[in-house]
Design an enzyme around this catalytic site. Structure first.
Site, PDB file in Angstrom:
ATOM      1  N   ASP A   1      48.026  38.860  46.653  1.00 31.01           N
ATOM      2  CA  ASP A   1      48.112  39.418  45.300  1.00 31.01           C
ATOM      3  C   ASP A   1      48.749  40.808  45.393  1.00 31.01           C
ATOM      4  O   ASP A   1      48.276  41.640  46.181  1.00 31.01           O
ATOM      5  CB  ASP A   1      46.690  39.541  44.719  1.00 31.01           C
TER       6      ASP A   1
ATOM      7  N   ASP B   1      50.670  40.873  39.992  1.00 27.47           N
ATOM      8  CA  ASP B   1      49.693  41.086  38.919  1.00 27.47           C
ATOM      9  C   ASP B   1      50.308  41.814  37.715  1.00 27.47           C
ATOM     10  O   ASP B   1      50.903  42.881  37.882  1.00 27.47           O
ATOM     11  CB  ASP B   1      48.547  41.932  39.497  1.00 27.47           C
TER      12      ASP B   1
ATOM     13  N   GLU C   1      52.609  37.173  37.387  1.00 31.50           N
ATOM     14  CA  GLU C   1      51.602  36.918  36.349  1.00 31.50           C
ATOM     15  C   GLU C   1      52.074  37.713  35.143  1.00 31.50           C
ATOM     16  O   GLU C   1      52.217  38.939  35.232  1.00 31.50           O
ATOM     17  CB  GLU C   1      50.198  37.385  36.761  1.00 31.50           C
TER      18      GLU C   1
ATOM     19  N   HIS D   1      40.706  32.920  37.993  1.00 33.89           N
ATOM     20  CA  HIS D   1      39.548  33.826  38.070  1.00 33.89           C
ATOM     21  C   HIS D   1      39.371  34.650  36.805  1.00 33.89           C
ATOM     22  O   HIS D   1      38.436  35.447  36.703  1.00 33.89           O
ATOM     23  CB  HIS D   1      39.737  34.762  39.272  1.00 33.89           C
ATOM     24  N   ASP D   2      40.292  34.481  35.852  1.00 36.81           N
ATOM     25  CA  ASP D   2      40.243  35.281  34.620  1.00 36.81           C
ATOM     26  C   ASP D   2      39.817  34.480  33.404  1.00 36.81           C
ATOM     27  O   ASP D   2      39.828  35.009  32.284  1.00 36.81           O
ATOM     28  CB  ASP D   2      41.635  35.846  34.306  1.00 36.81           C
TER      29      ASP D   2
HETATM   30  O1  TEU Z   1      44.866  39.927  34.573  1.00 38.47           O
HETATM   31  C1  TEU Z   1      45.803  40.291  33.606  1.00 38.47           C
HETATM   32  C2  TEU Z   1      45.443  39.943  32.188  1.00 38.47           C
HETATM   33  O2  TEU Z   1      45.849  40.594  31.279  1.00 38.47           O
HETATM   34  C3  TEU Z   1      44.725  38.737  31.808  1.00 38.47           C
HETATM   35  O3  TEU Z   1      45.287  37.679  32.510  1.00 38.47           O
HETATM   36  C4  TEU Z   1      43.252  38.867  32.035  1.00 38.47           C
HETATM   37  O4  TEU Z   1      42.693  37.789  31.322  1.00 38.47           O
HETATM   38  C5  TEU Z   1      42.587  40.105  31.516  1.00 38.47           C
HETATM   39  O5  TEU Z   1      41.236  39.792  31.338  1.00 38.47           O
HETATM   40  C6  TEU Z   1      43.113  40.645  30.171  1.00 38.47           C
HETATM   41  O6  TEU Z   1      42.437  40.083  29.080  1.00 38.47           O
HETATM   42  C7  TEU Z   1      45.218  40.448  35.874  1.00 38.47           C
HETATM   43  C8  TEU Z   1      44.225  39.942  36.896  1.00 38.47           C
HETATM   44  O7  TEU Z   1      44.357  38.529  36.997  1.00 38.47           O
HETATM   45  C9  TEU Z   1      42.853  40.341  36.419  1.00 38.47           C
HETATM   46  O8  TEU Z   1      41.833  39.796  37.253  1.00 38.47           O
HETATM   47  C10 TEU Z   1      42.774  41.858  36.421  1.00 38.47           C
HETATM   48  O9  TEU Z   1      41.530  42.250  35.856  1.00 38.47           O
HETATM   49  C11 TEU Z   1      43.910  42.471  35.594  1.00 38.47           C
HETATM   50  O10 TEU Z   1      45.181  41.870  35.841  1.00 38.47           O
HETATM   51  C12 TEU Z   1      44.067  43.942  35.958  1.00 38.47           C
HETATM   52  O11 TEU Z   1      44.555  44.036  37.284  1.00 38.47           O
END
Ligand code: TEU
Length: 641
Positions: free
Chosen positions: A185, A288, A346, A417-418
């Protein structure tokens, strides 16, 4: 590369919709509103001039928004190259099935209740048994863990709880020995506030690192944030340091400080760091929120109407900033290309057309991106508690699949994971769990693109029955809960709202067996599961030929055996109505027909013609498709009937 005609305030809605980024923005707004495209493609709305929008909307759209929209579109004039004639360029990351590991919750080797690198090494046999080709490892760098590693304190060190750099080197060697690949990542939109760069930048206004971040005086008498942007994790996107009389920008948690990518020495440091990991043999990166790295100069206020609609104020000034393509090209040219490393972006909020500009083979920016349009039903957001009708999923996936020609390659995912587990969003009833998990796997592993499985998805893990905010660990969930209480919601209402969308549903320990804590740890896990592992775990699944795990293995094996499932063209059966979804993959003489029942009741369907053999069925293979049943039929090129 052709470009779209410039947009002005006198342009009409139809001109905006004809512009690649304009189409994305309008489609995104329609998706958020749950409206059809006809809402804007009709001649009346299509003929409205932008500078008439404020009057036309009764002031809900202000002239500032129109100016921002015109600016934004003219900063992305390129039109993606669509080309279905040239054959697809083969690449390992187009053929691979990826597996995403969230290290904190995957496997704990030393009993401290936290997953670690030696724990991952101990479980590589499971990934080999599953048949995946590559691993996406979520952050394992040194971090204070405010956002579970997405707040990096040292890019060149391993978090002590996860192990040592020697452990990492051993993991990489073990992965490569098995003929698999590993990507990491890359979190470079921001660093931890404990990163030495930021510590130095804050301490010394004359430090060379000062320009690495957005450190600005407050508005007015300095007591207010520099603009009205809001954080994804609640509250303003600015943290005040009164002792330094300065505010620091953070789109995410107040310990995640945004880097200023317009500052060349900062970019050079990021390139050096990426090359350092690629020199170690890493096969690429997942980048990210990489579309956020270019912010509009001057950091202007966000439009309140857009902020309300998109839930975050200011997003129009950074979701696709003015120098995004330039920065991505530099990163590719100086870091990724020399190593032929894969770059997977992403890109929250990025639509189809911009996604094609970010990943087109002619663009030298990214190789593929994670798009999020399919994760929620139209008009819904993650924190809405609703059942996801798979007919909505079908519509958005078909649109995405049709839009990607041979020069663009989609990433395919449902869990990560989100987000809460997709199985639970579709149908939380226990009696449908296995069928829905198998159906989603079939769709993900037979559509065109690169599948990314998320840990636990392969055994059908679902949302957890959390009963208290004290069980949640995610900074986003906990901040949201506090906000809701402050807004006057009861504890019960606030918890129900948070649980509908909490990222912690996907962060509970991986279930390895029916033993304590699912075999994840011999200690006390950093986050508790709800005991679901008793009936859903790797060990029991491996012993069950009808398990979700067995189904994933069979699909992955079929995908490896049939090039048509990787490089084959795709076409969707338009006659398919409602819950019956049927599509075909074809490469040369070899064909695959996939038939899915997207609903919870049995349905009649037509089997494919002569020459097709039933390769897989997730139901009873009777004359009708059972609830949520998927079937895969194959006609091989070498088959003579
Ligand atoms: O997430 C980015 C992001 O904006 C969304 O995908 C995520 O759902 C977030 O909760 C916003 O609503 C990336 C990573 O995948 C996430 O785990 C991190 O918390 C975030 O960036 C910050 O690095």
């Amino acid at each position: 590369m052709s470009t779209a005609p410039p947009i002005t305030a006198r342009s009409r809605i139809r001109d905006v919709y004809a512009h690649p980024l304009g189409r994305d923005i309008i489609d995104k707004l329609l998706l958020q509103l749950g409206r059809s495209r006809r809402w804007v493609t009709n001649p009346i709305v299509g003929g409205v001039r932008l500078d008439r929008l404020p009057r036309w909307t009764g002031g809900r759209v202000d002239p500032g928004f129109v100016a921002t929209l015109v600016d934004l579109l003219n900063q992305h004039p390129d039109v993606p190259v669509d080309d279905d004639t040239t054959p697809v360029t083969p690449a390992w990351w187009k053929e691979a099935v990826f597996y995403q590991i969230y290290p904190r919750s995957f496997s704990d080797s030393d009993g401290d209740g936290i997953g670690d690198l030696p724990g991952i090494i101990e479980r590589l046999d499971h990934l080999e048994h599953l048949g995946v080709d590559a691993i996406w490892l979520c952050p394992v760098y040194d971090s204070p863990n405010d956002d579970n590693g997405y707040d990096i304190r040292d890019y060149r060190a391993i978090l002590a709880e996860y192990g040592t750099m020697a452990d990492f080197d051993r993991l990489l060697a073990e992965v490569h020995r098995r003929g698999m690949r590993l990507i990491m990542d890359l979190v470079v939109n921001h660093t931890s506030d404990e990163h030495p760069w930021f510590v130095e930048a804050l301490r010394d206004p004359h430090s060379p690192y000062r320009a690495y971040y957005f450190l600005r005086p407050g508005a007015g008498d300095g007591s207010r944030p520099p603009n009205n942007w809001t954080s994804f994790f609640s509250g303003p996107a600015w943290r005040h340091y009164p002792e330094h009389d300065v505010w620091a920008l953070h789109l995410f948690s107040s310990k995640q400080m945004d880097l200023d990518w317009d500052h060349a020495p900062m970019r050079a440091d990021v390139v050096d760091m990426v090359r350092w990991w690629l020199d170690k043999g890493v096969d690429g990166f997942r980048l990210d929120v990489i579309n956020y790295i270019s912010k509009r100069p001057g950091l202007p206020d966000g439009d309140p109407t857009i902020g309300e609609l998109m839930q975050f104020t200011g997003v129009e000034h950074y979701f696709a900033g003015p120098r995004l393509h330039e920065h991505l090209r530099q990163l590719r040219r100086e870091a990724f290309a020399p190593y032929d490393a894969v770059a997977i972006g992403e890109t929250p909020g990025v639509g189809i057309e911009l996604g094609k500009l970010l990943t087109g083979e002619d663009r030298d920016e990214l190789d593929l991106i994670f798009s999020f349009d399919h994760l929620e039903a139209p008009g819904r957001v993650r924190y809405d508690d609703y059942r996801y009708d798979l007919r909505d999923l079908r519509r958005v996936l078909e649109r995405h699949q049709r839009a990607h020609g041979n020069r663009h390659w989609p990433a395919l995912f449902f869990d990560n994971h989100d987000n809460p587990r997709m199985v639970s969003k579709v149908d939380p009833r226990p009696e449908h769990r296995v069928a829905v998990a198998k159906l989603l796997a079939t769709i993900q592993l037979t559509l065109r693109g690169t599948p990314f499985l998320y840990q636990g998805q392969e055994i059908g893990m679902v949302n957890q029955d959390f009963t208290s905010i004290d069980q949640l660990r995610d900074v986003e969930s906990r901040n949201r809960y506090a906000d809701l209480l402050a807004a006057g919601r009861s504890e019960q209402e606030a918890l129900a709202d948070v649980l509908a969308g909490s990222r912690d549903h996907a962060r509970t320990p991986m279930a390895w067996d029916a033993g304590p804590h699912g075999g994840f740890t011999t200690g006390v896990p950093w986050i508790a599961g709800d005991g679901d592992h008793q009936g859903c775990n790797v060990a029991d699944s491996r012993a069950d030929a009808g398990s979700v795990l067995a189904w994933h293995r069979a699909l992955i094996a079929l995908r490896r055996d049939l090039p048509a499932l990787v490089y084959g063209a795709i076409d969707f059966d338009r006659s398919g109505r409602g819950h019956l979804w049927r599509y075909r993959r074809a490469l040369g003489e070899s064909e695959v027909v996939v038939v899915c029942n997207l609903g919870d009741r049995p349905r009649r369907f037509r089997t494919p013609g002569a020459g097709y053999a039933l390769a897989l069925s997730s139901g009873d293979s009777g004359s009708r498709l059972a609830a949520y049943e998927a079937r895969v039929y194959v006609r091989r090129a070498d088959r003579r009937d």
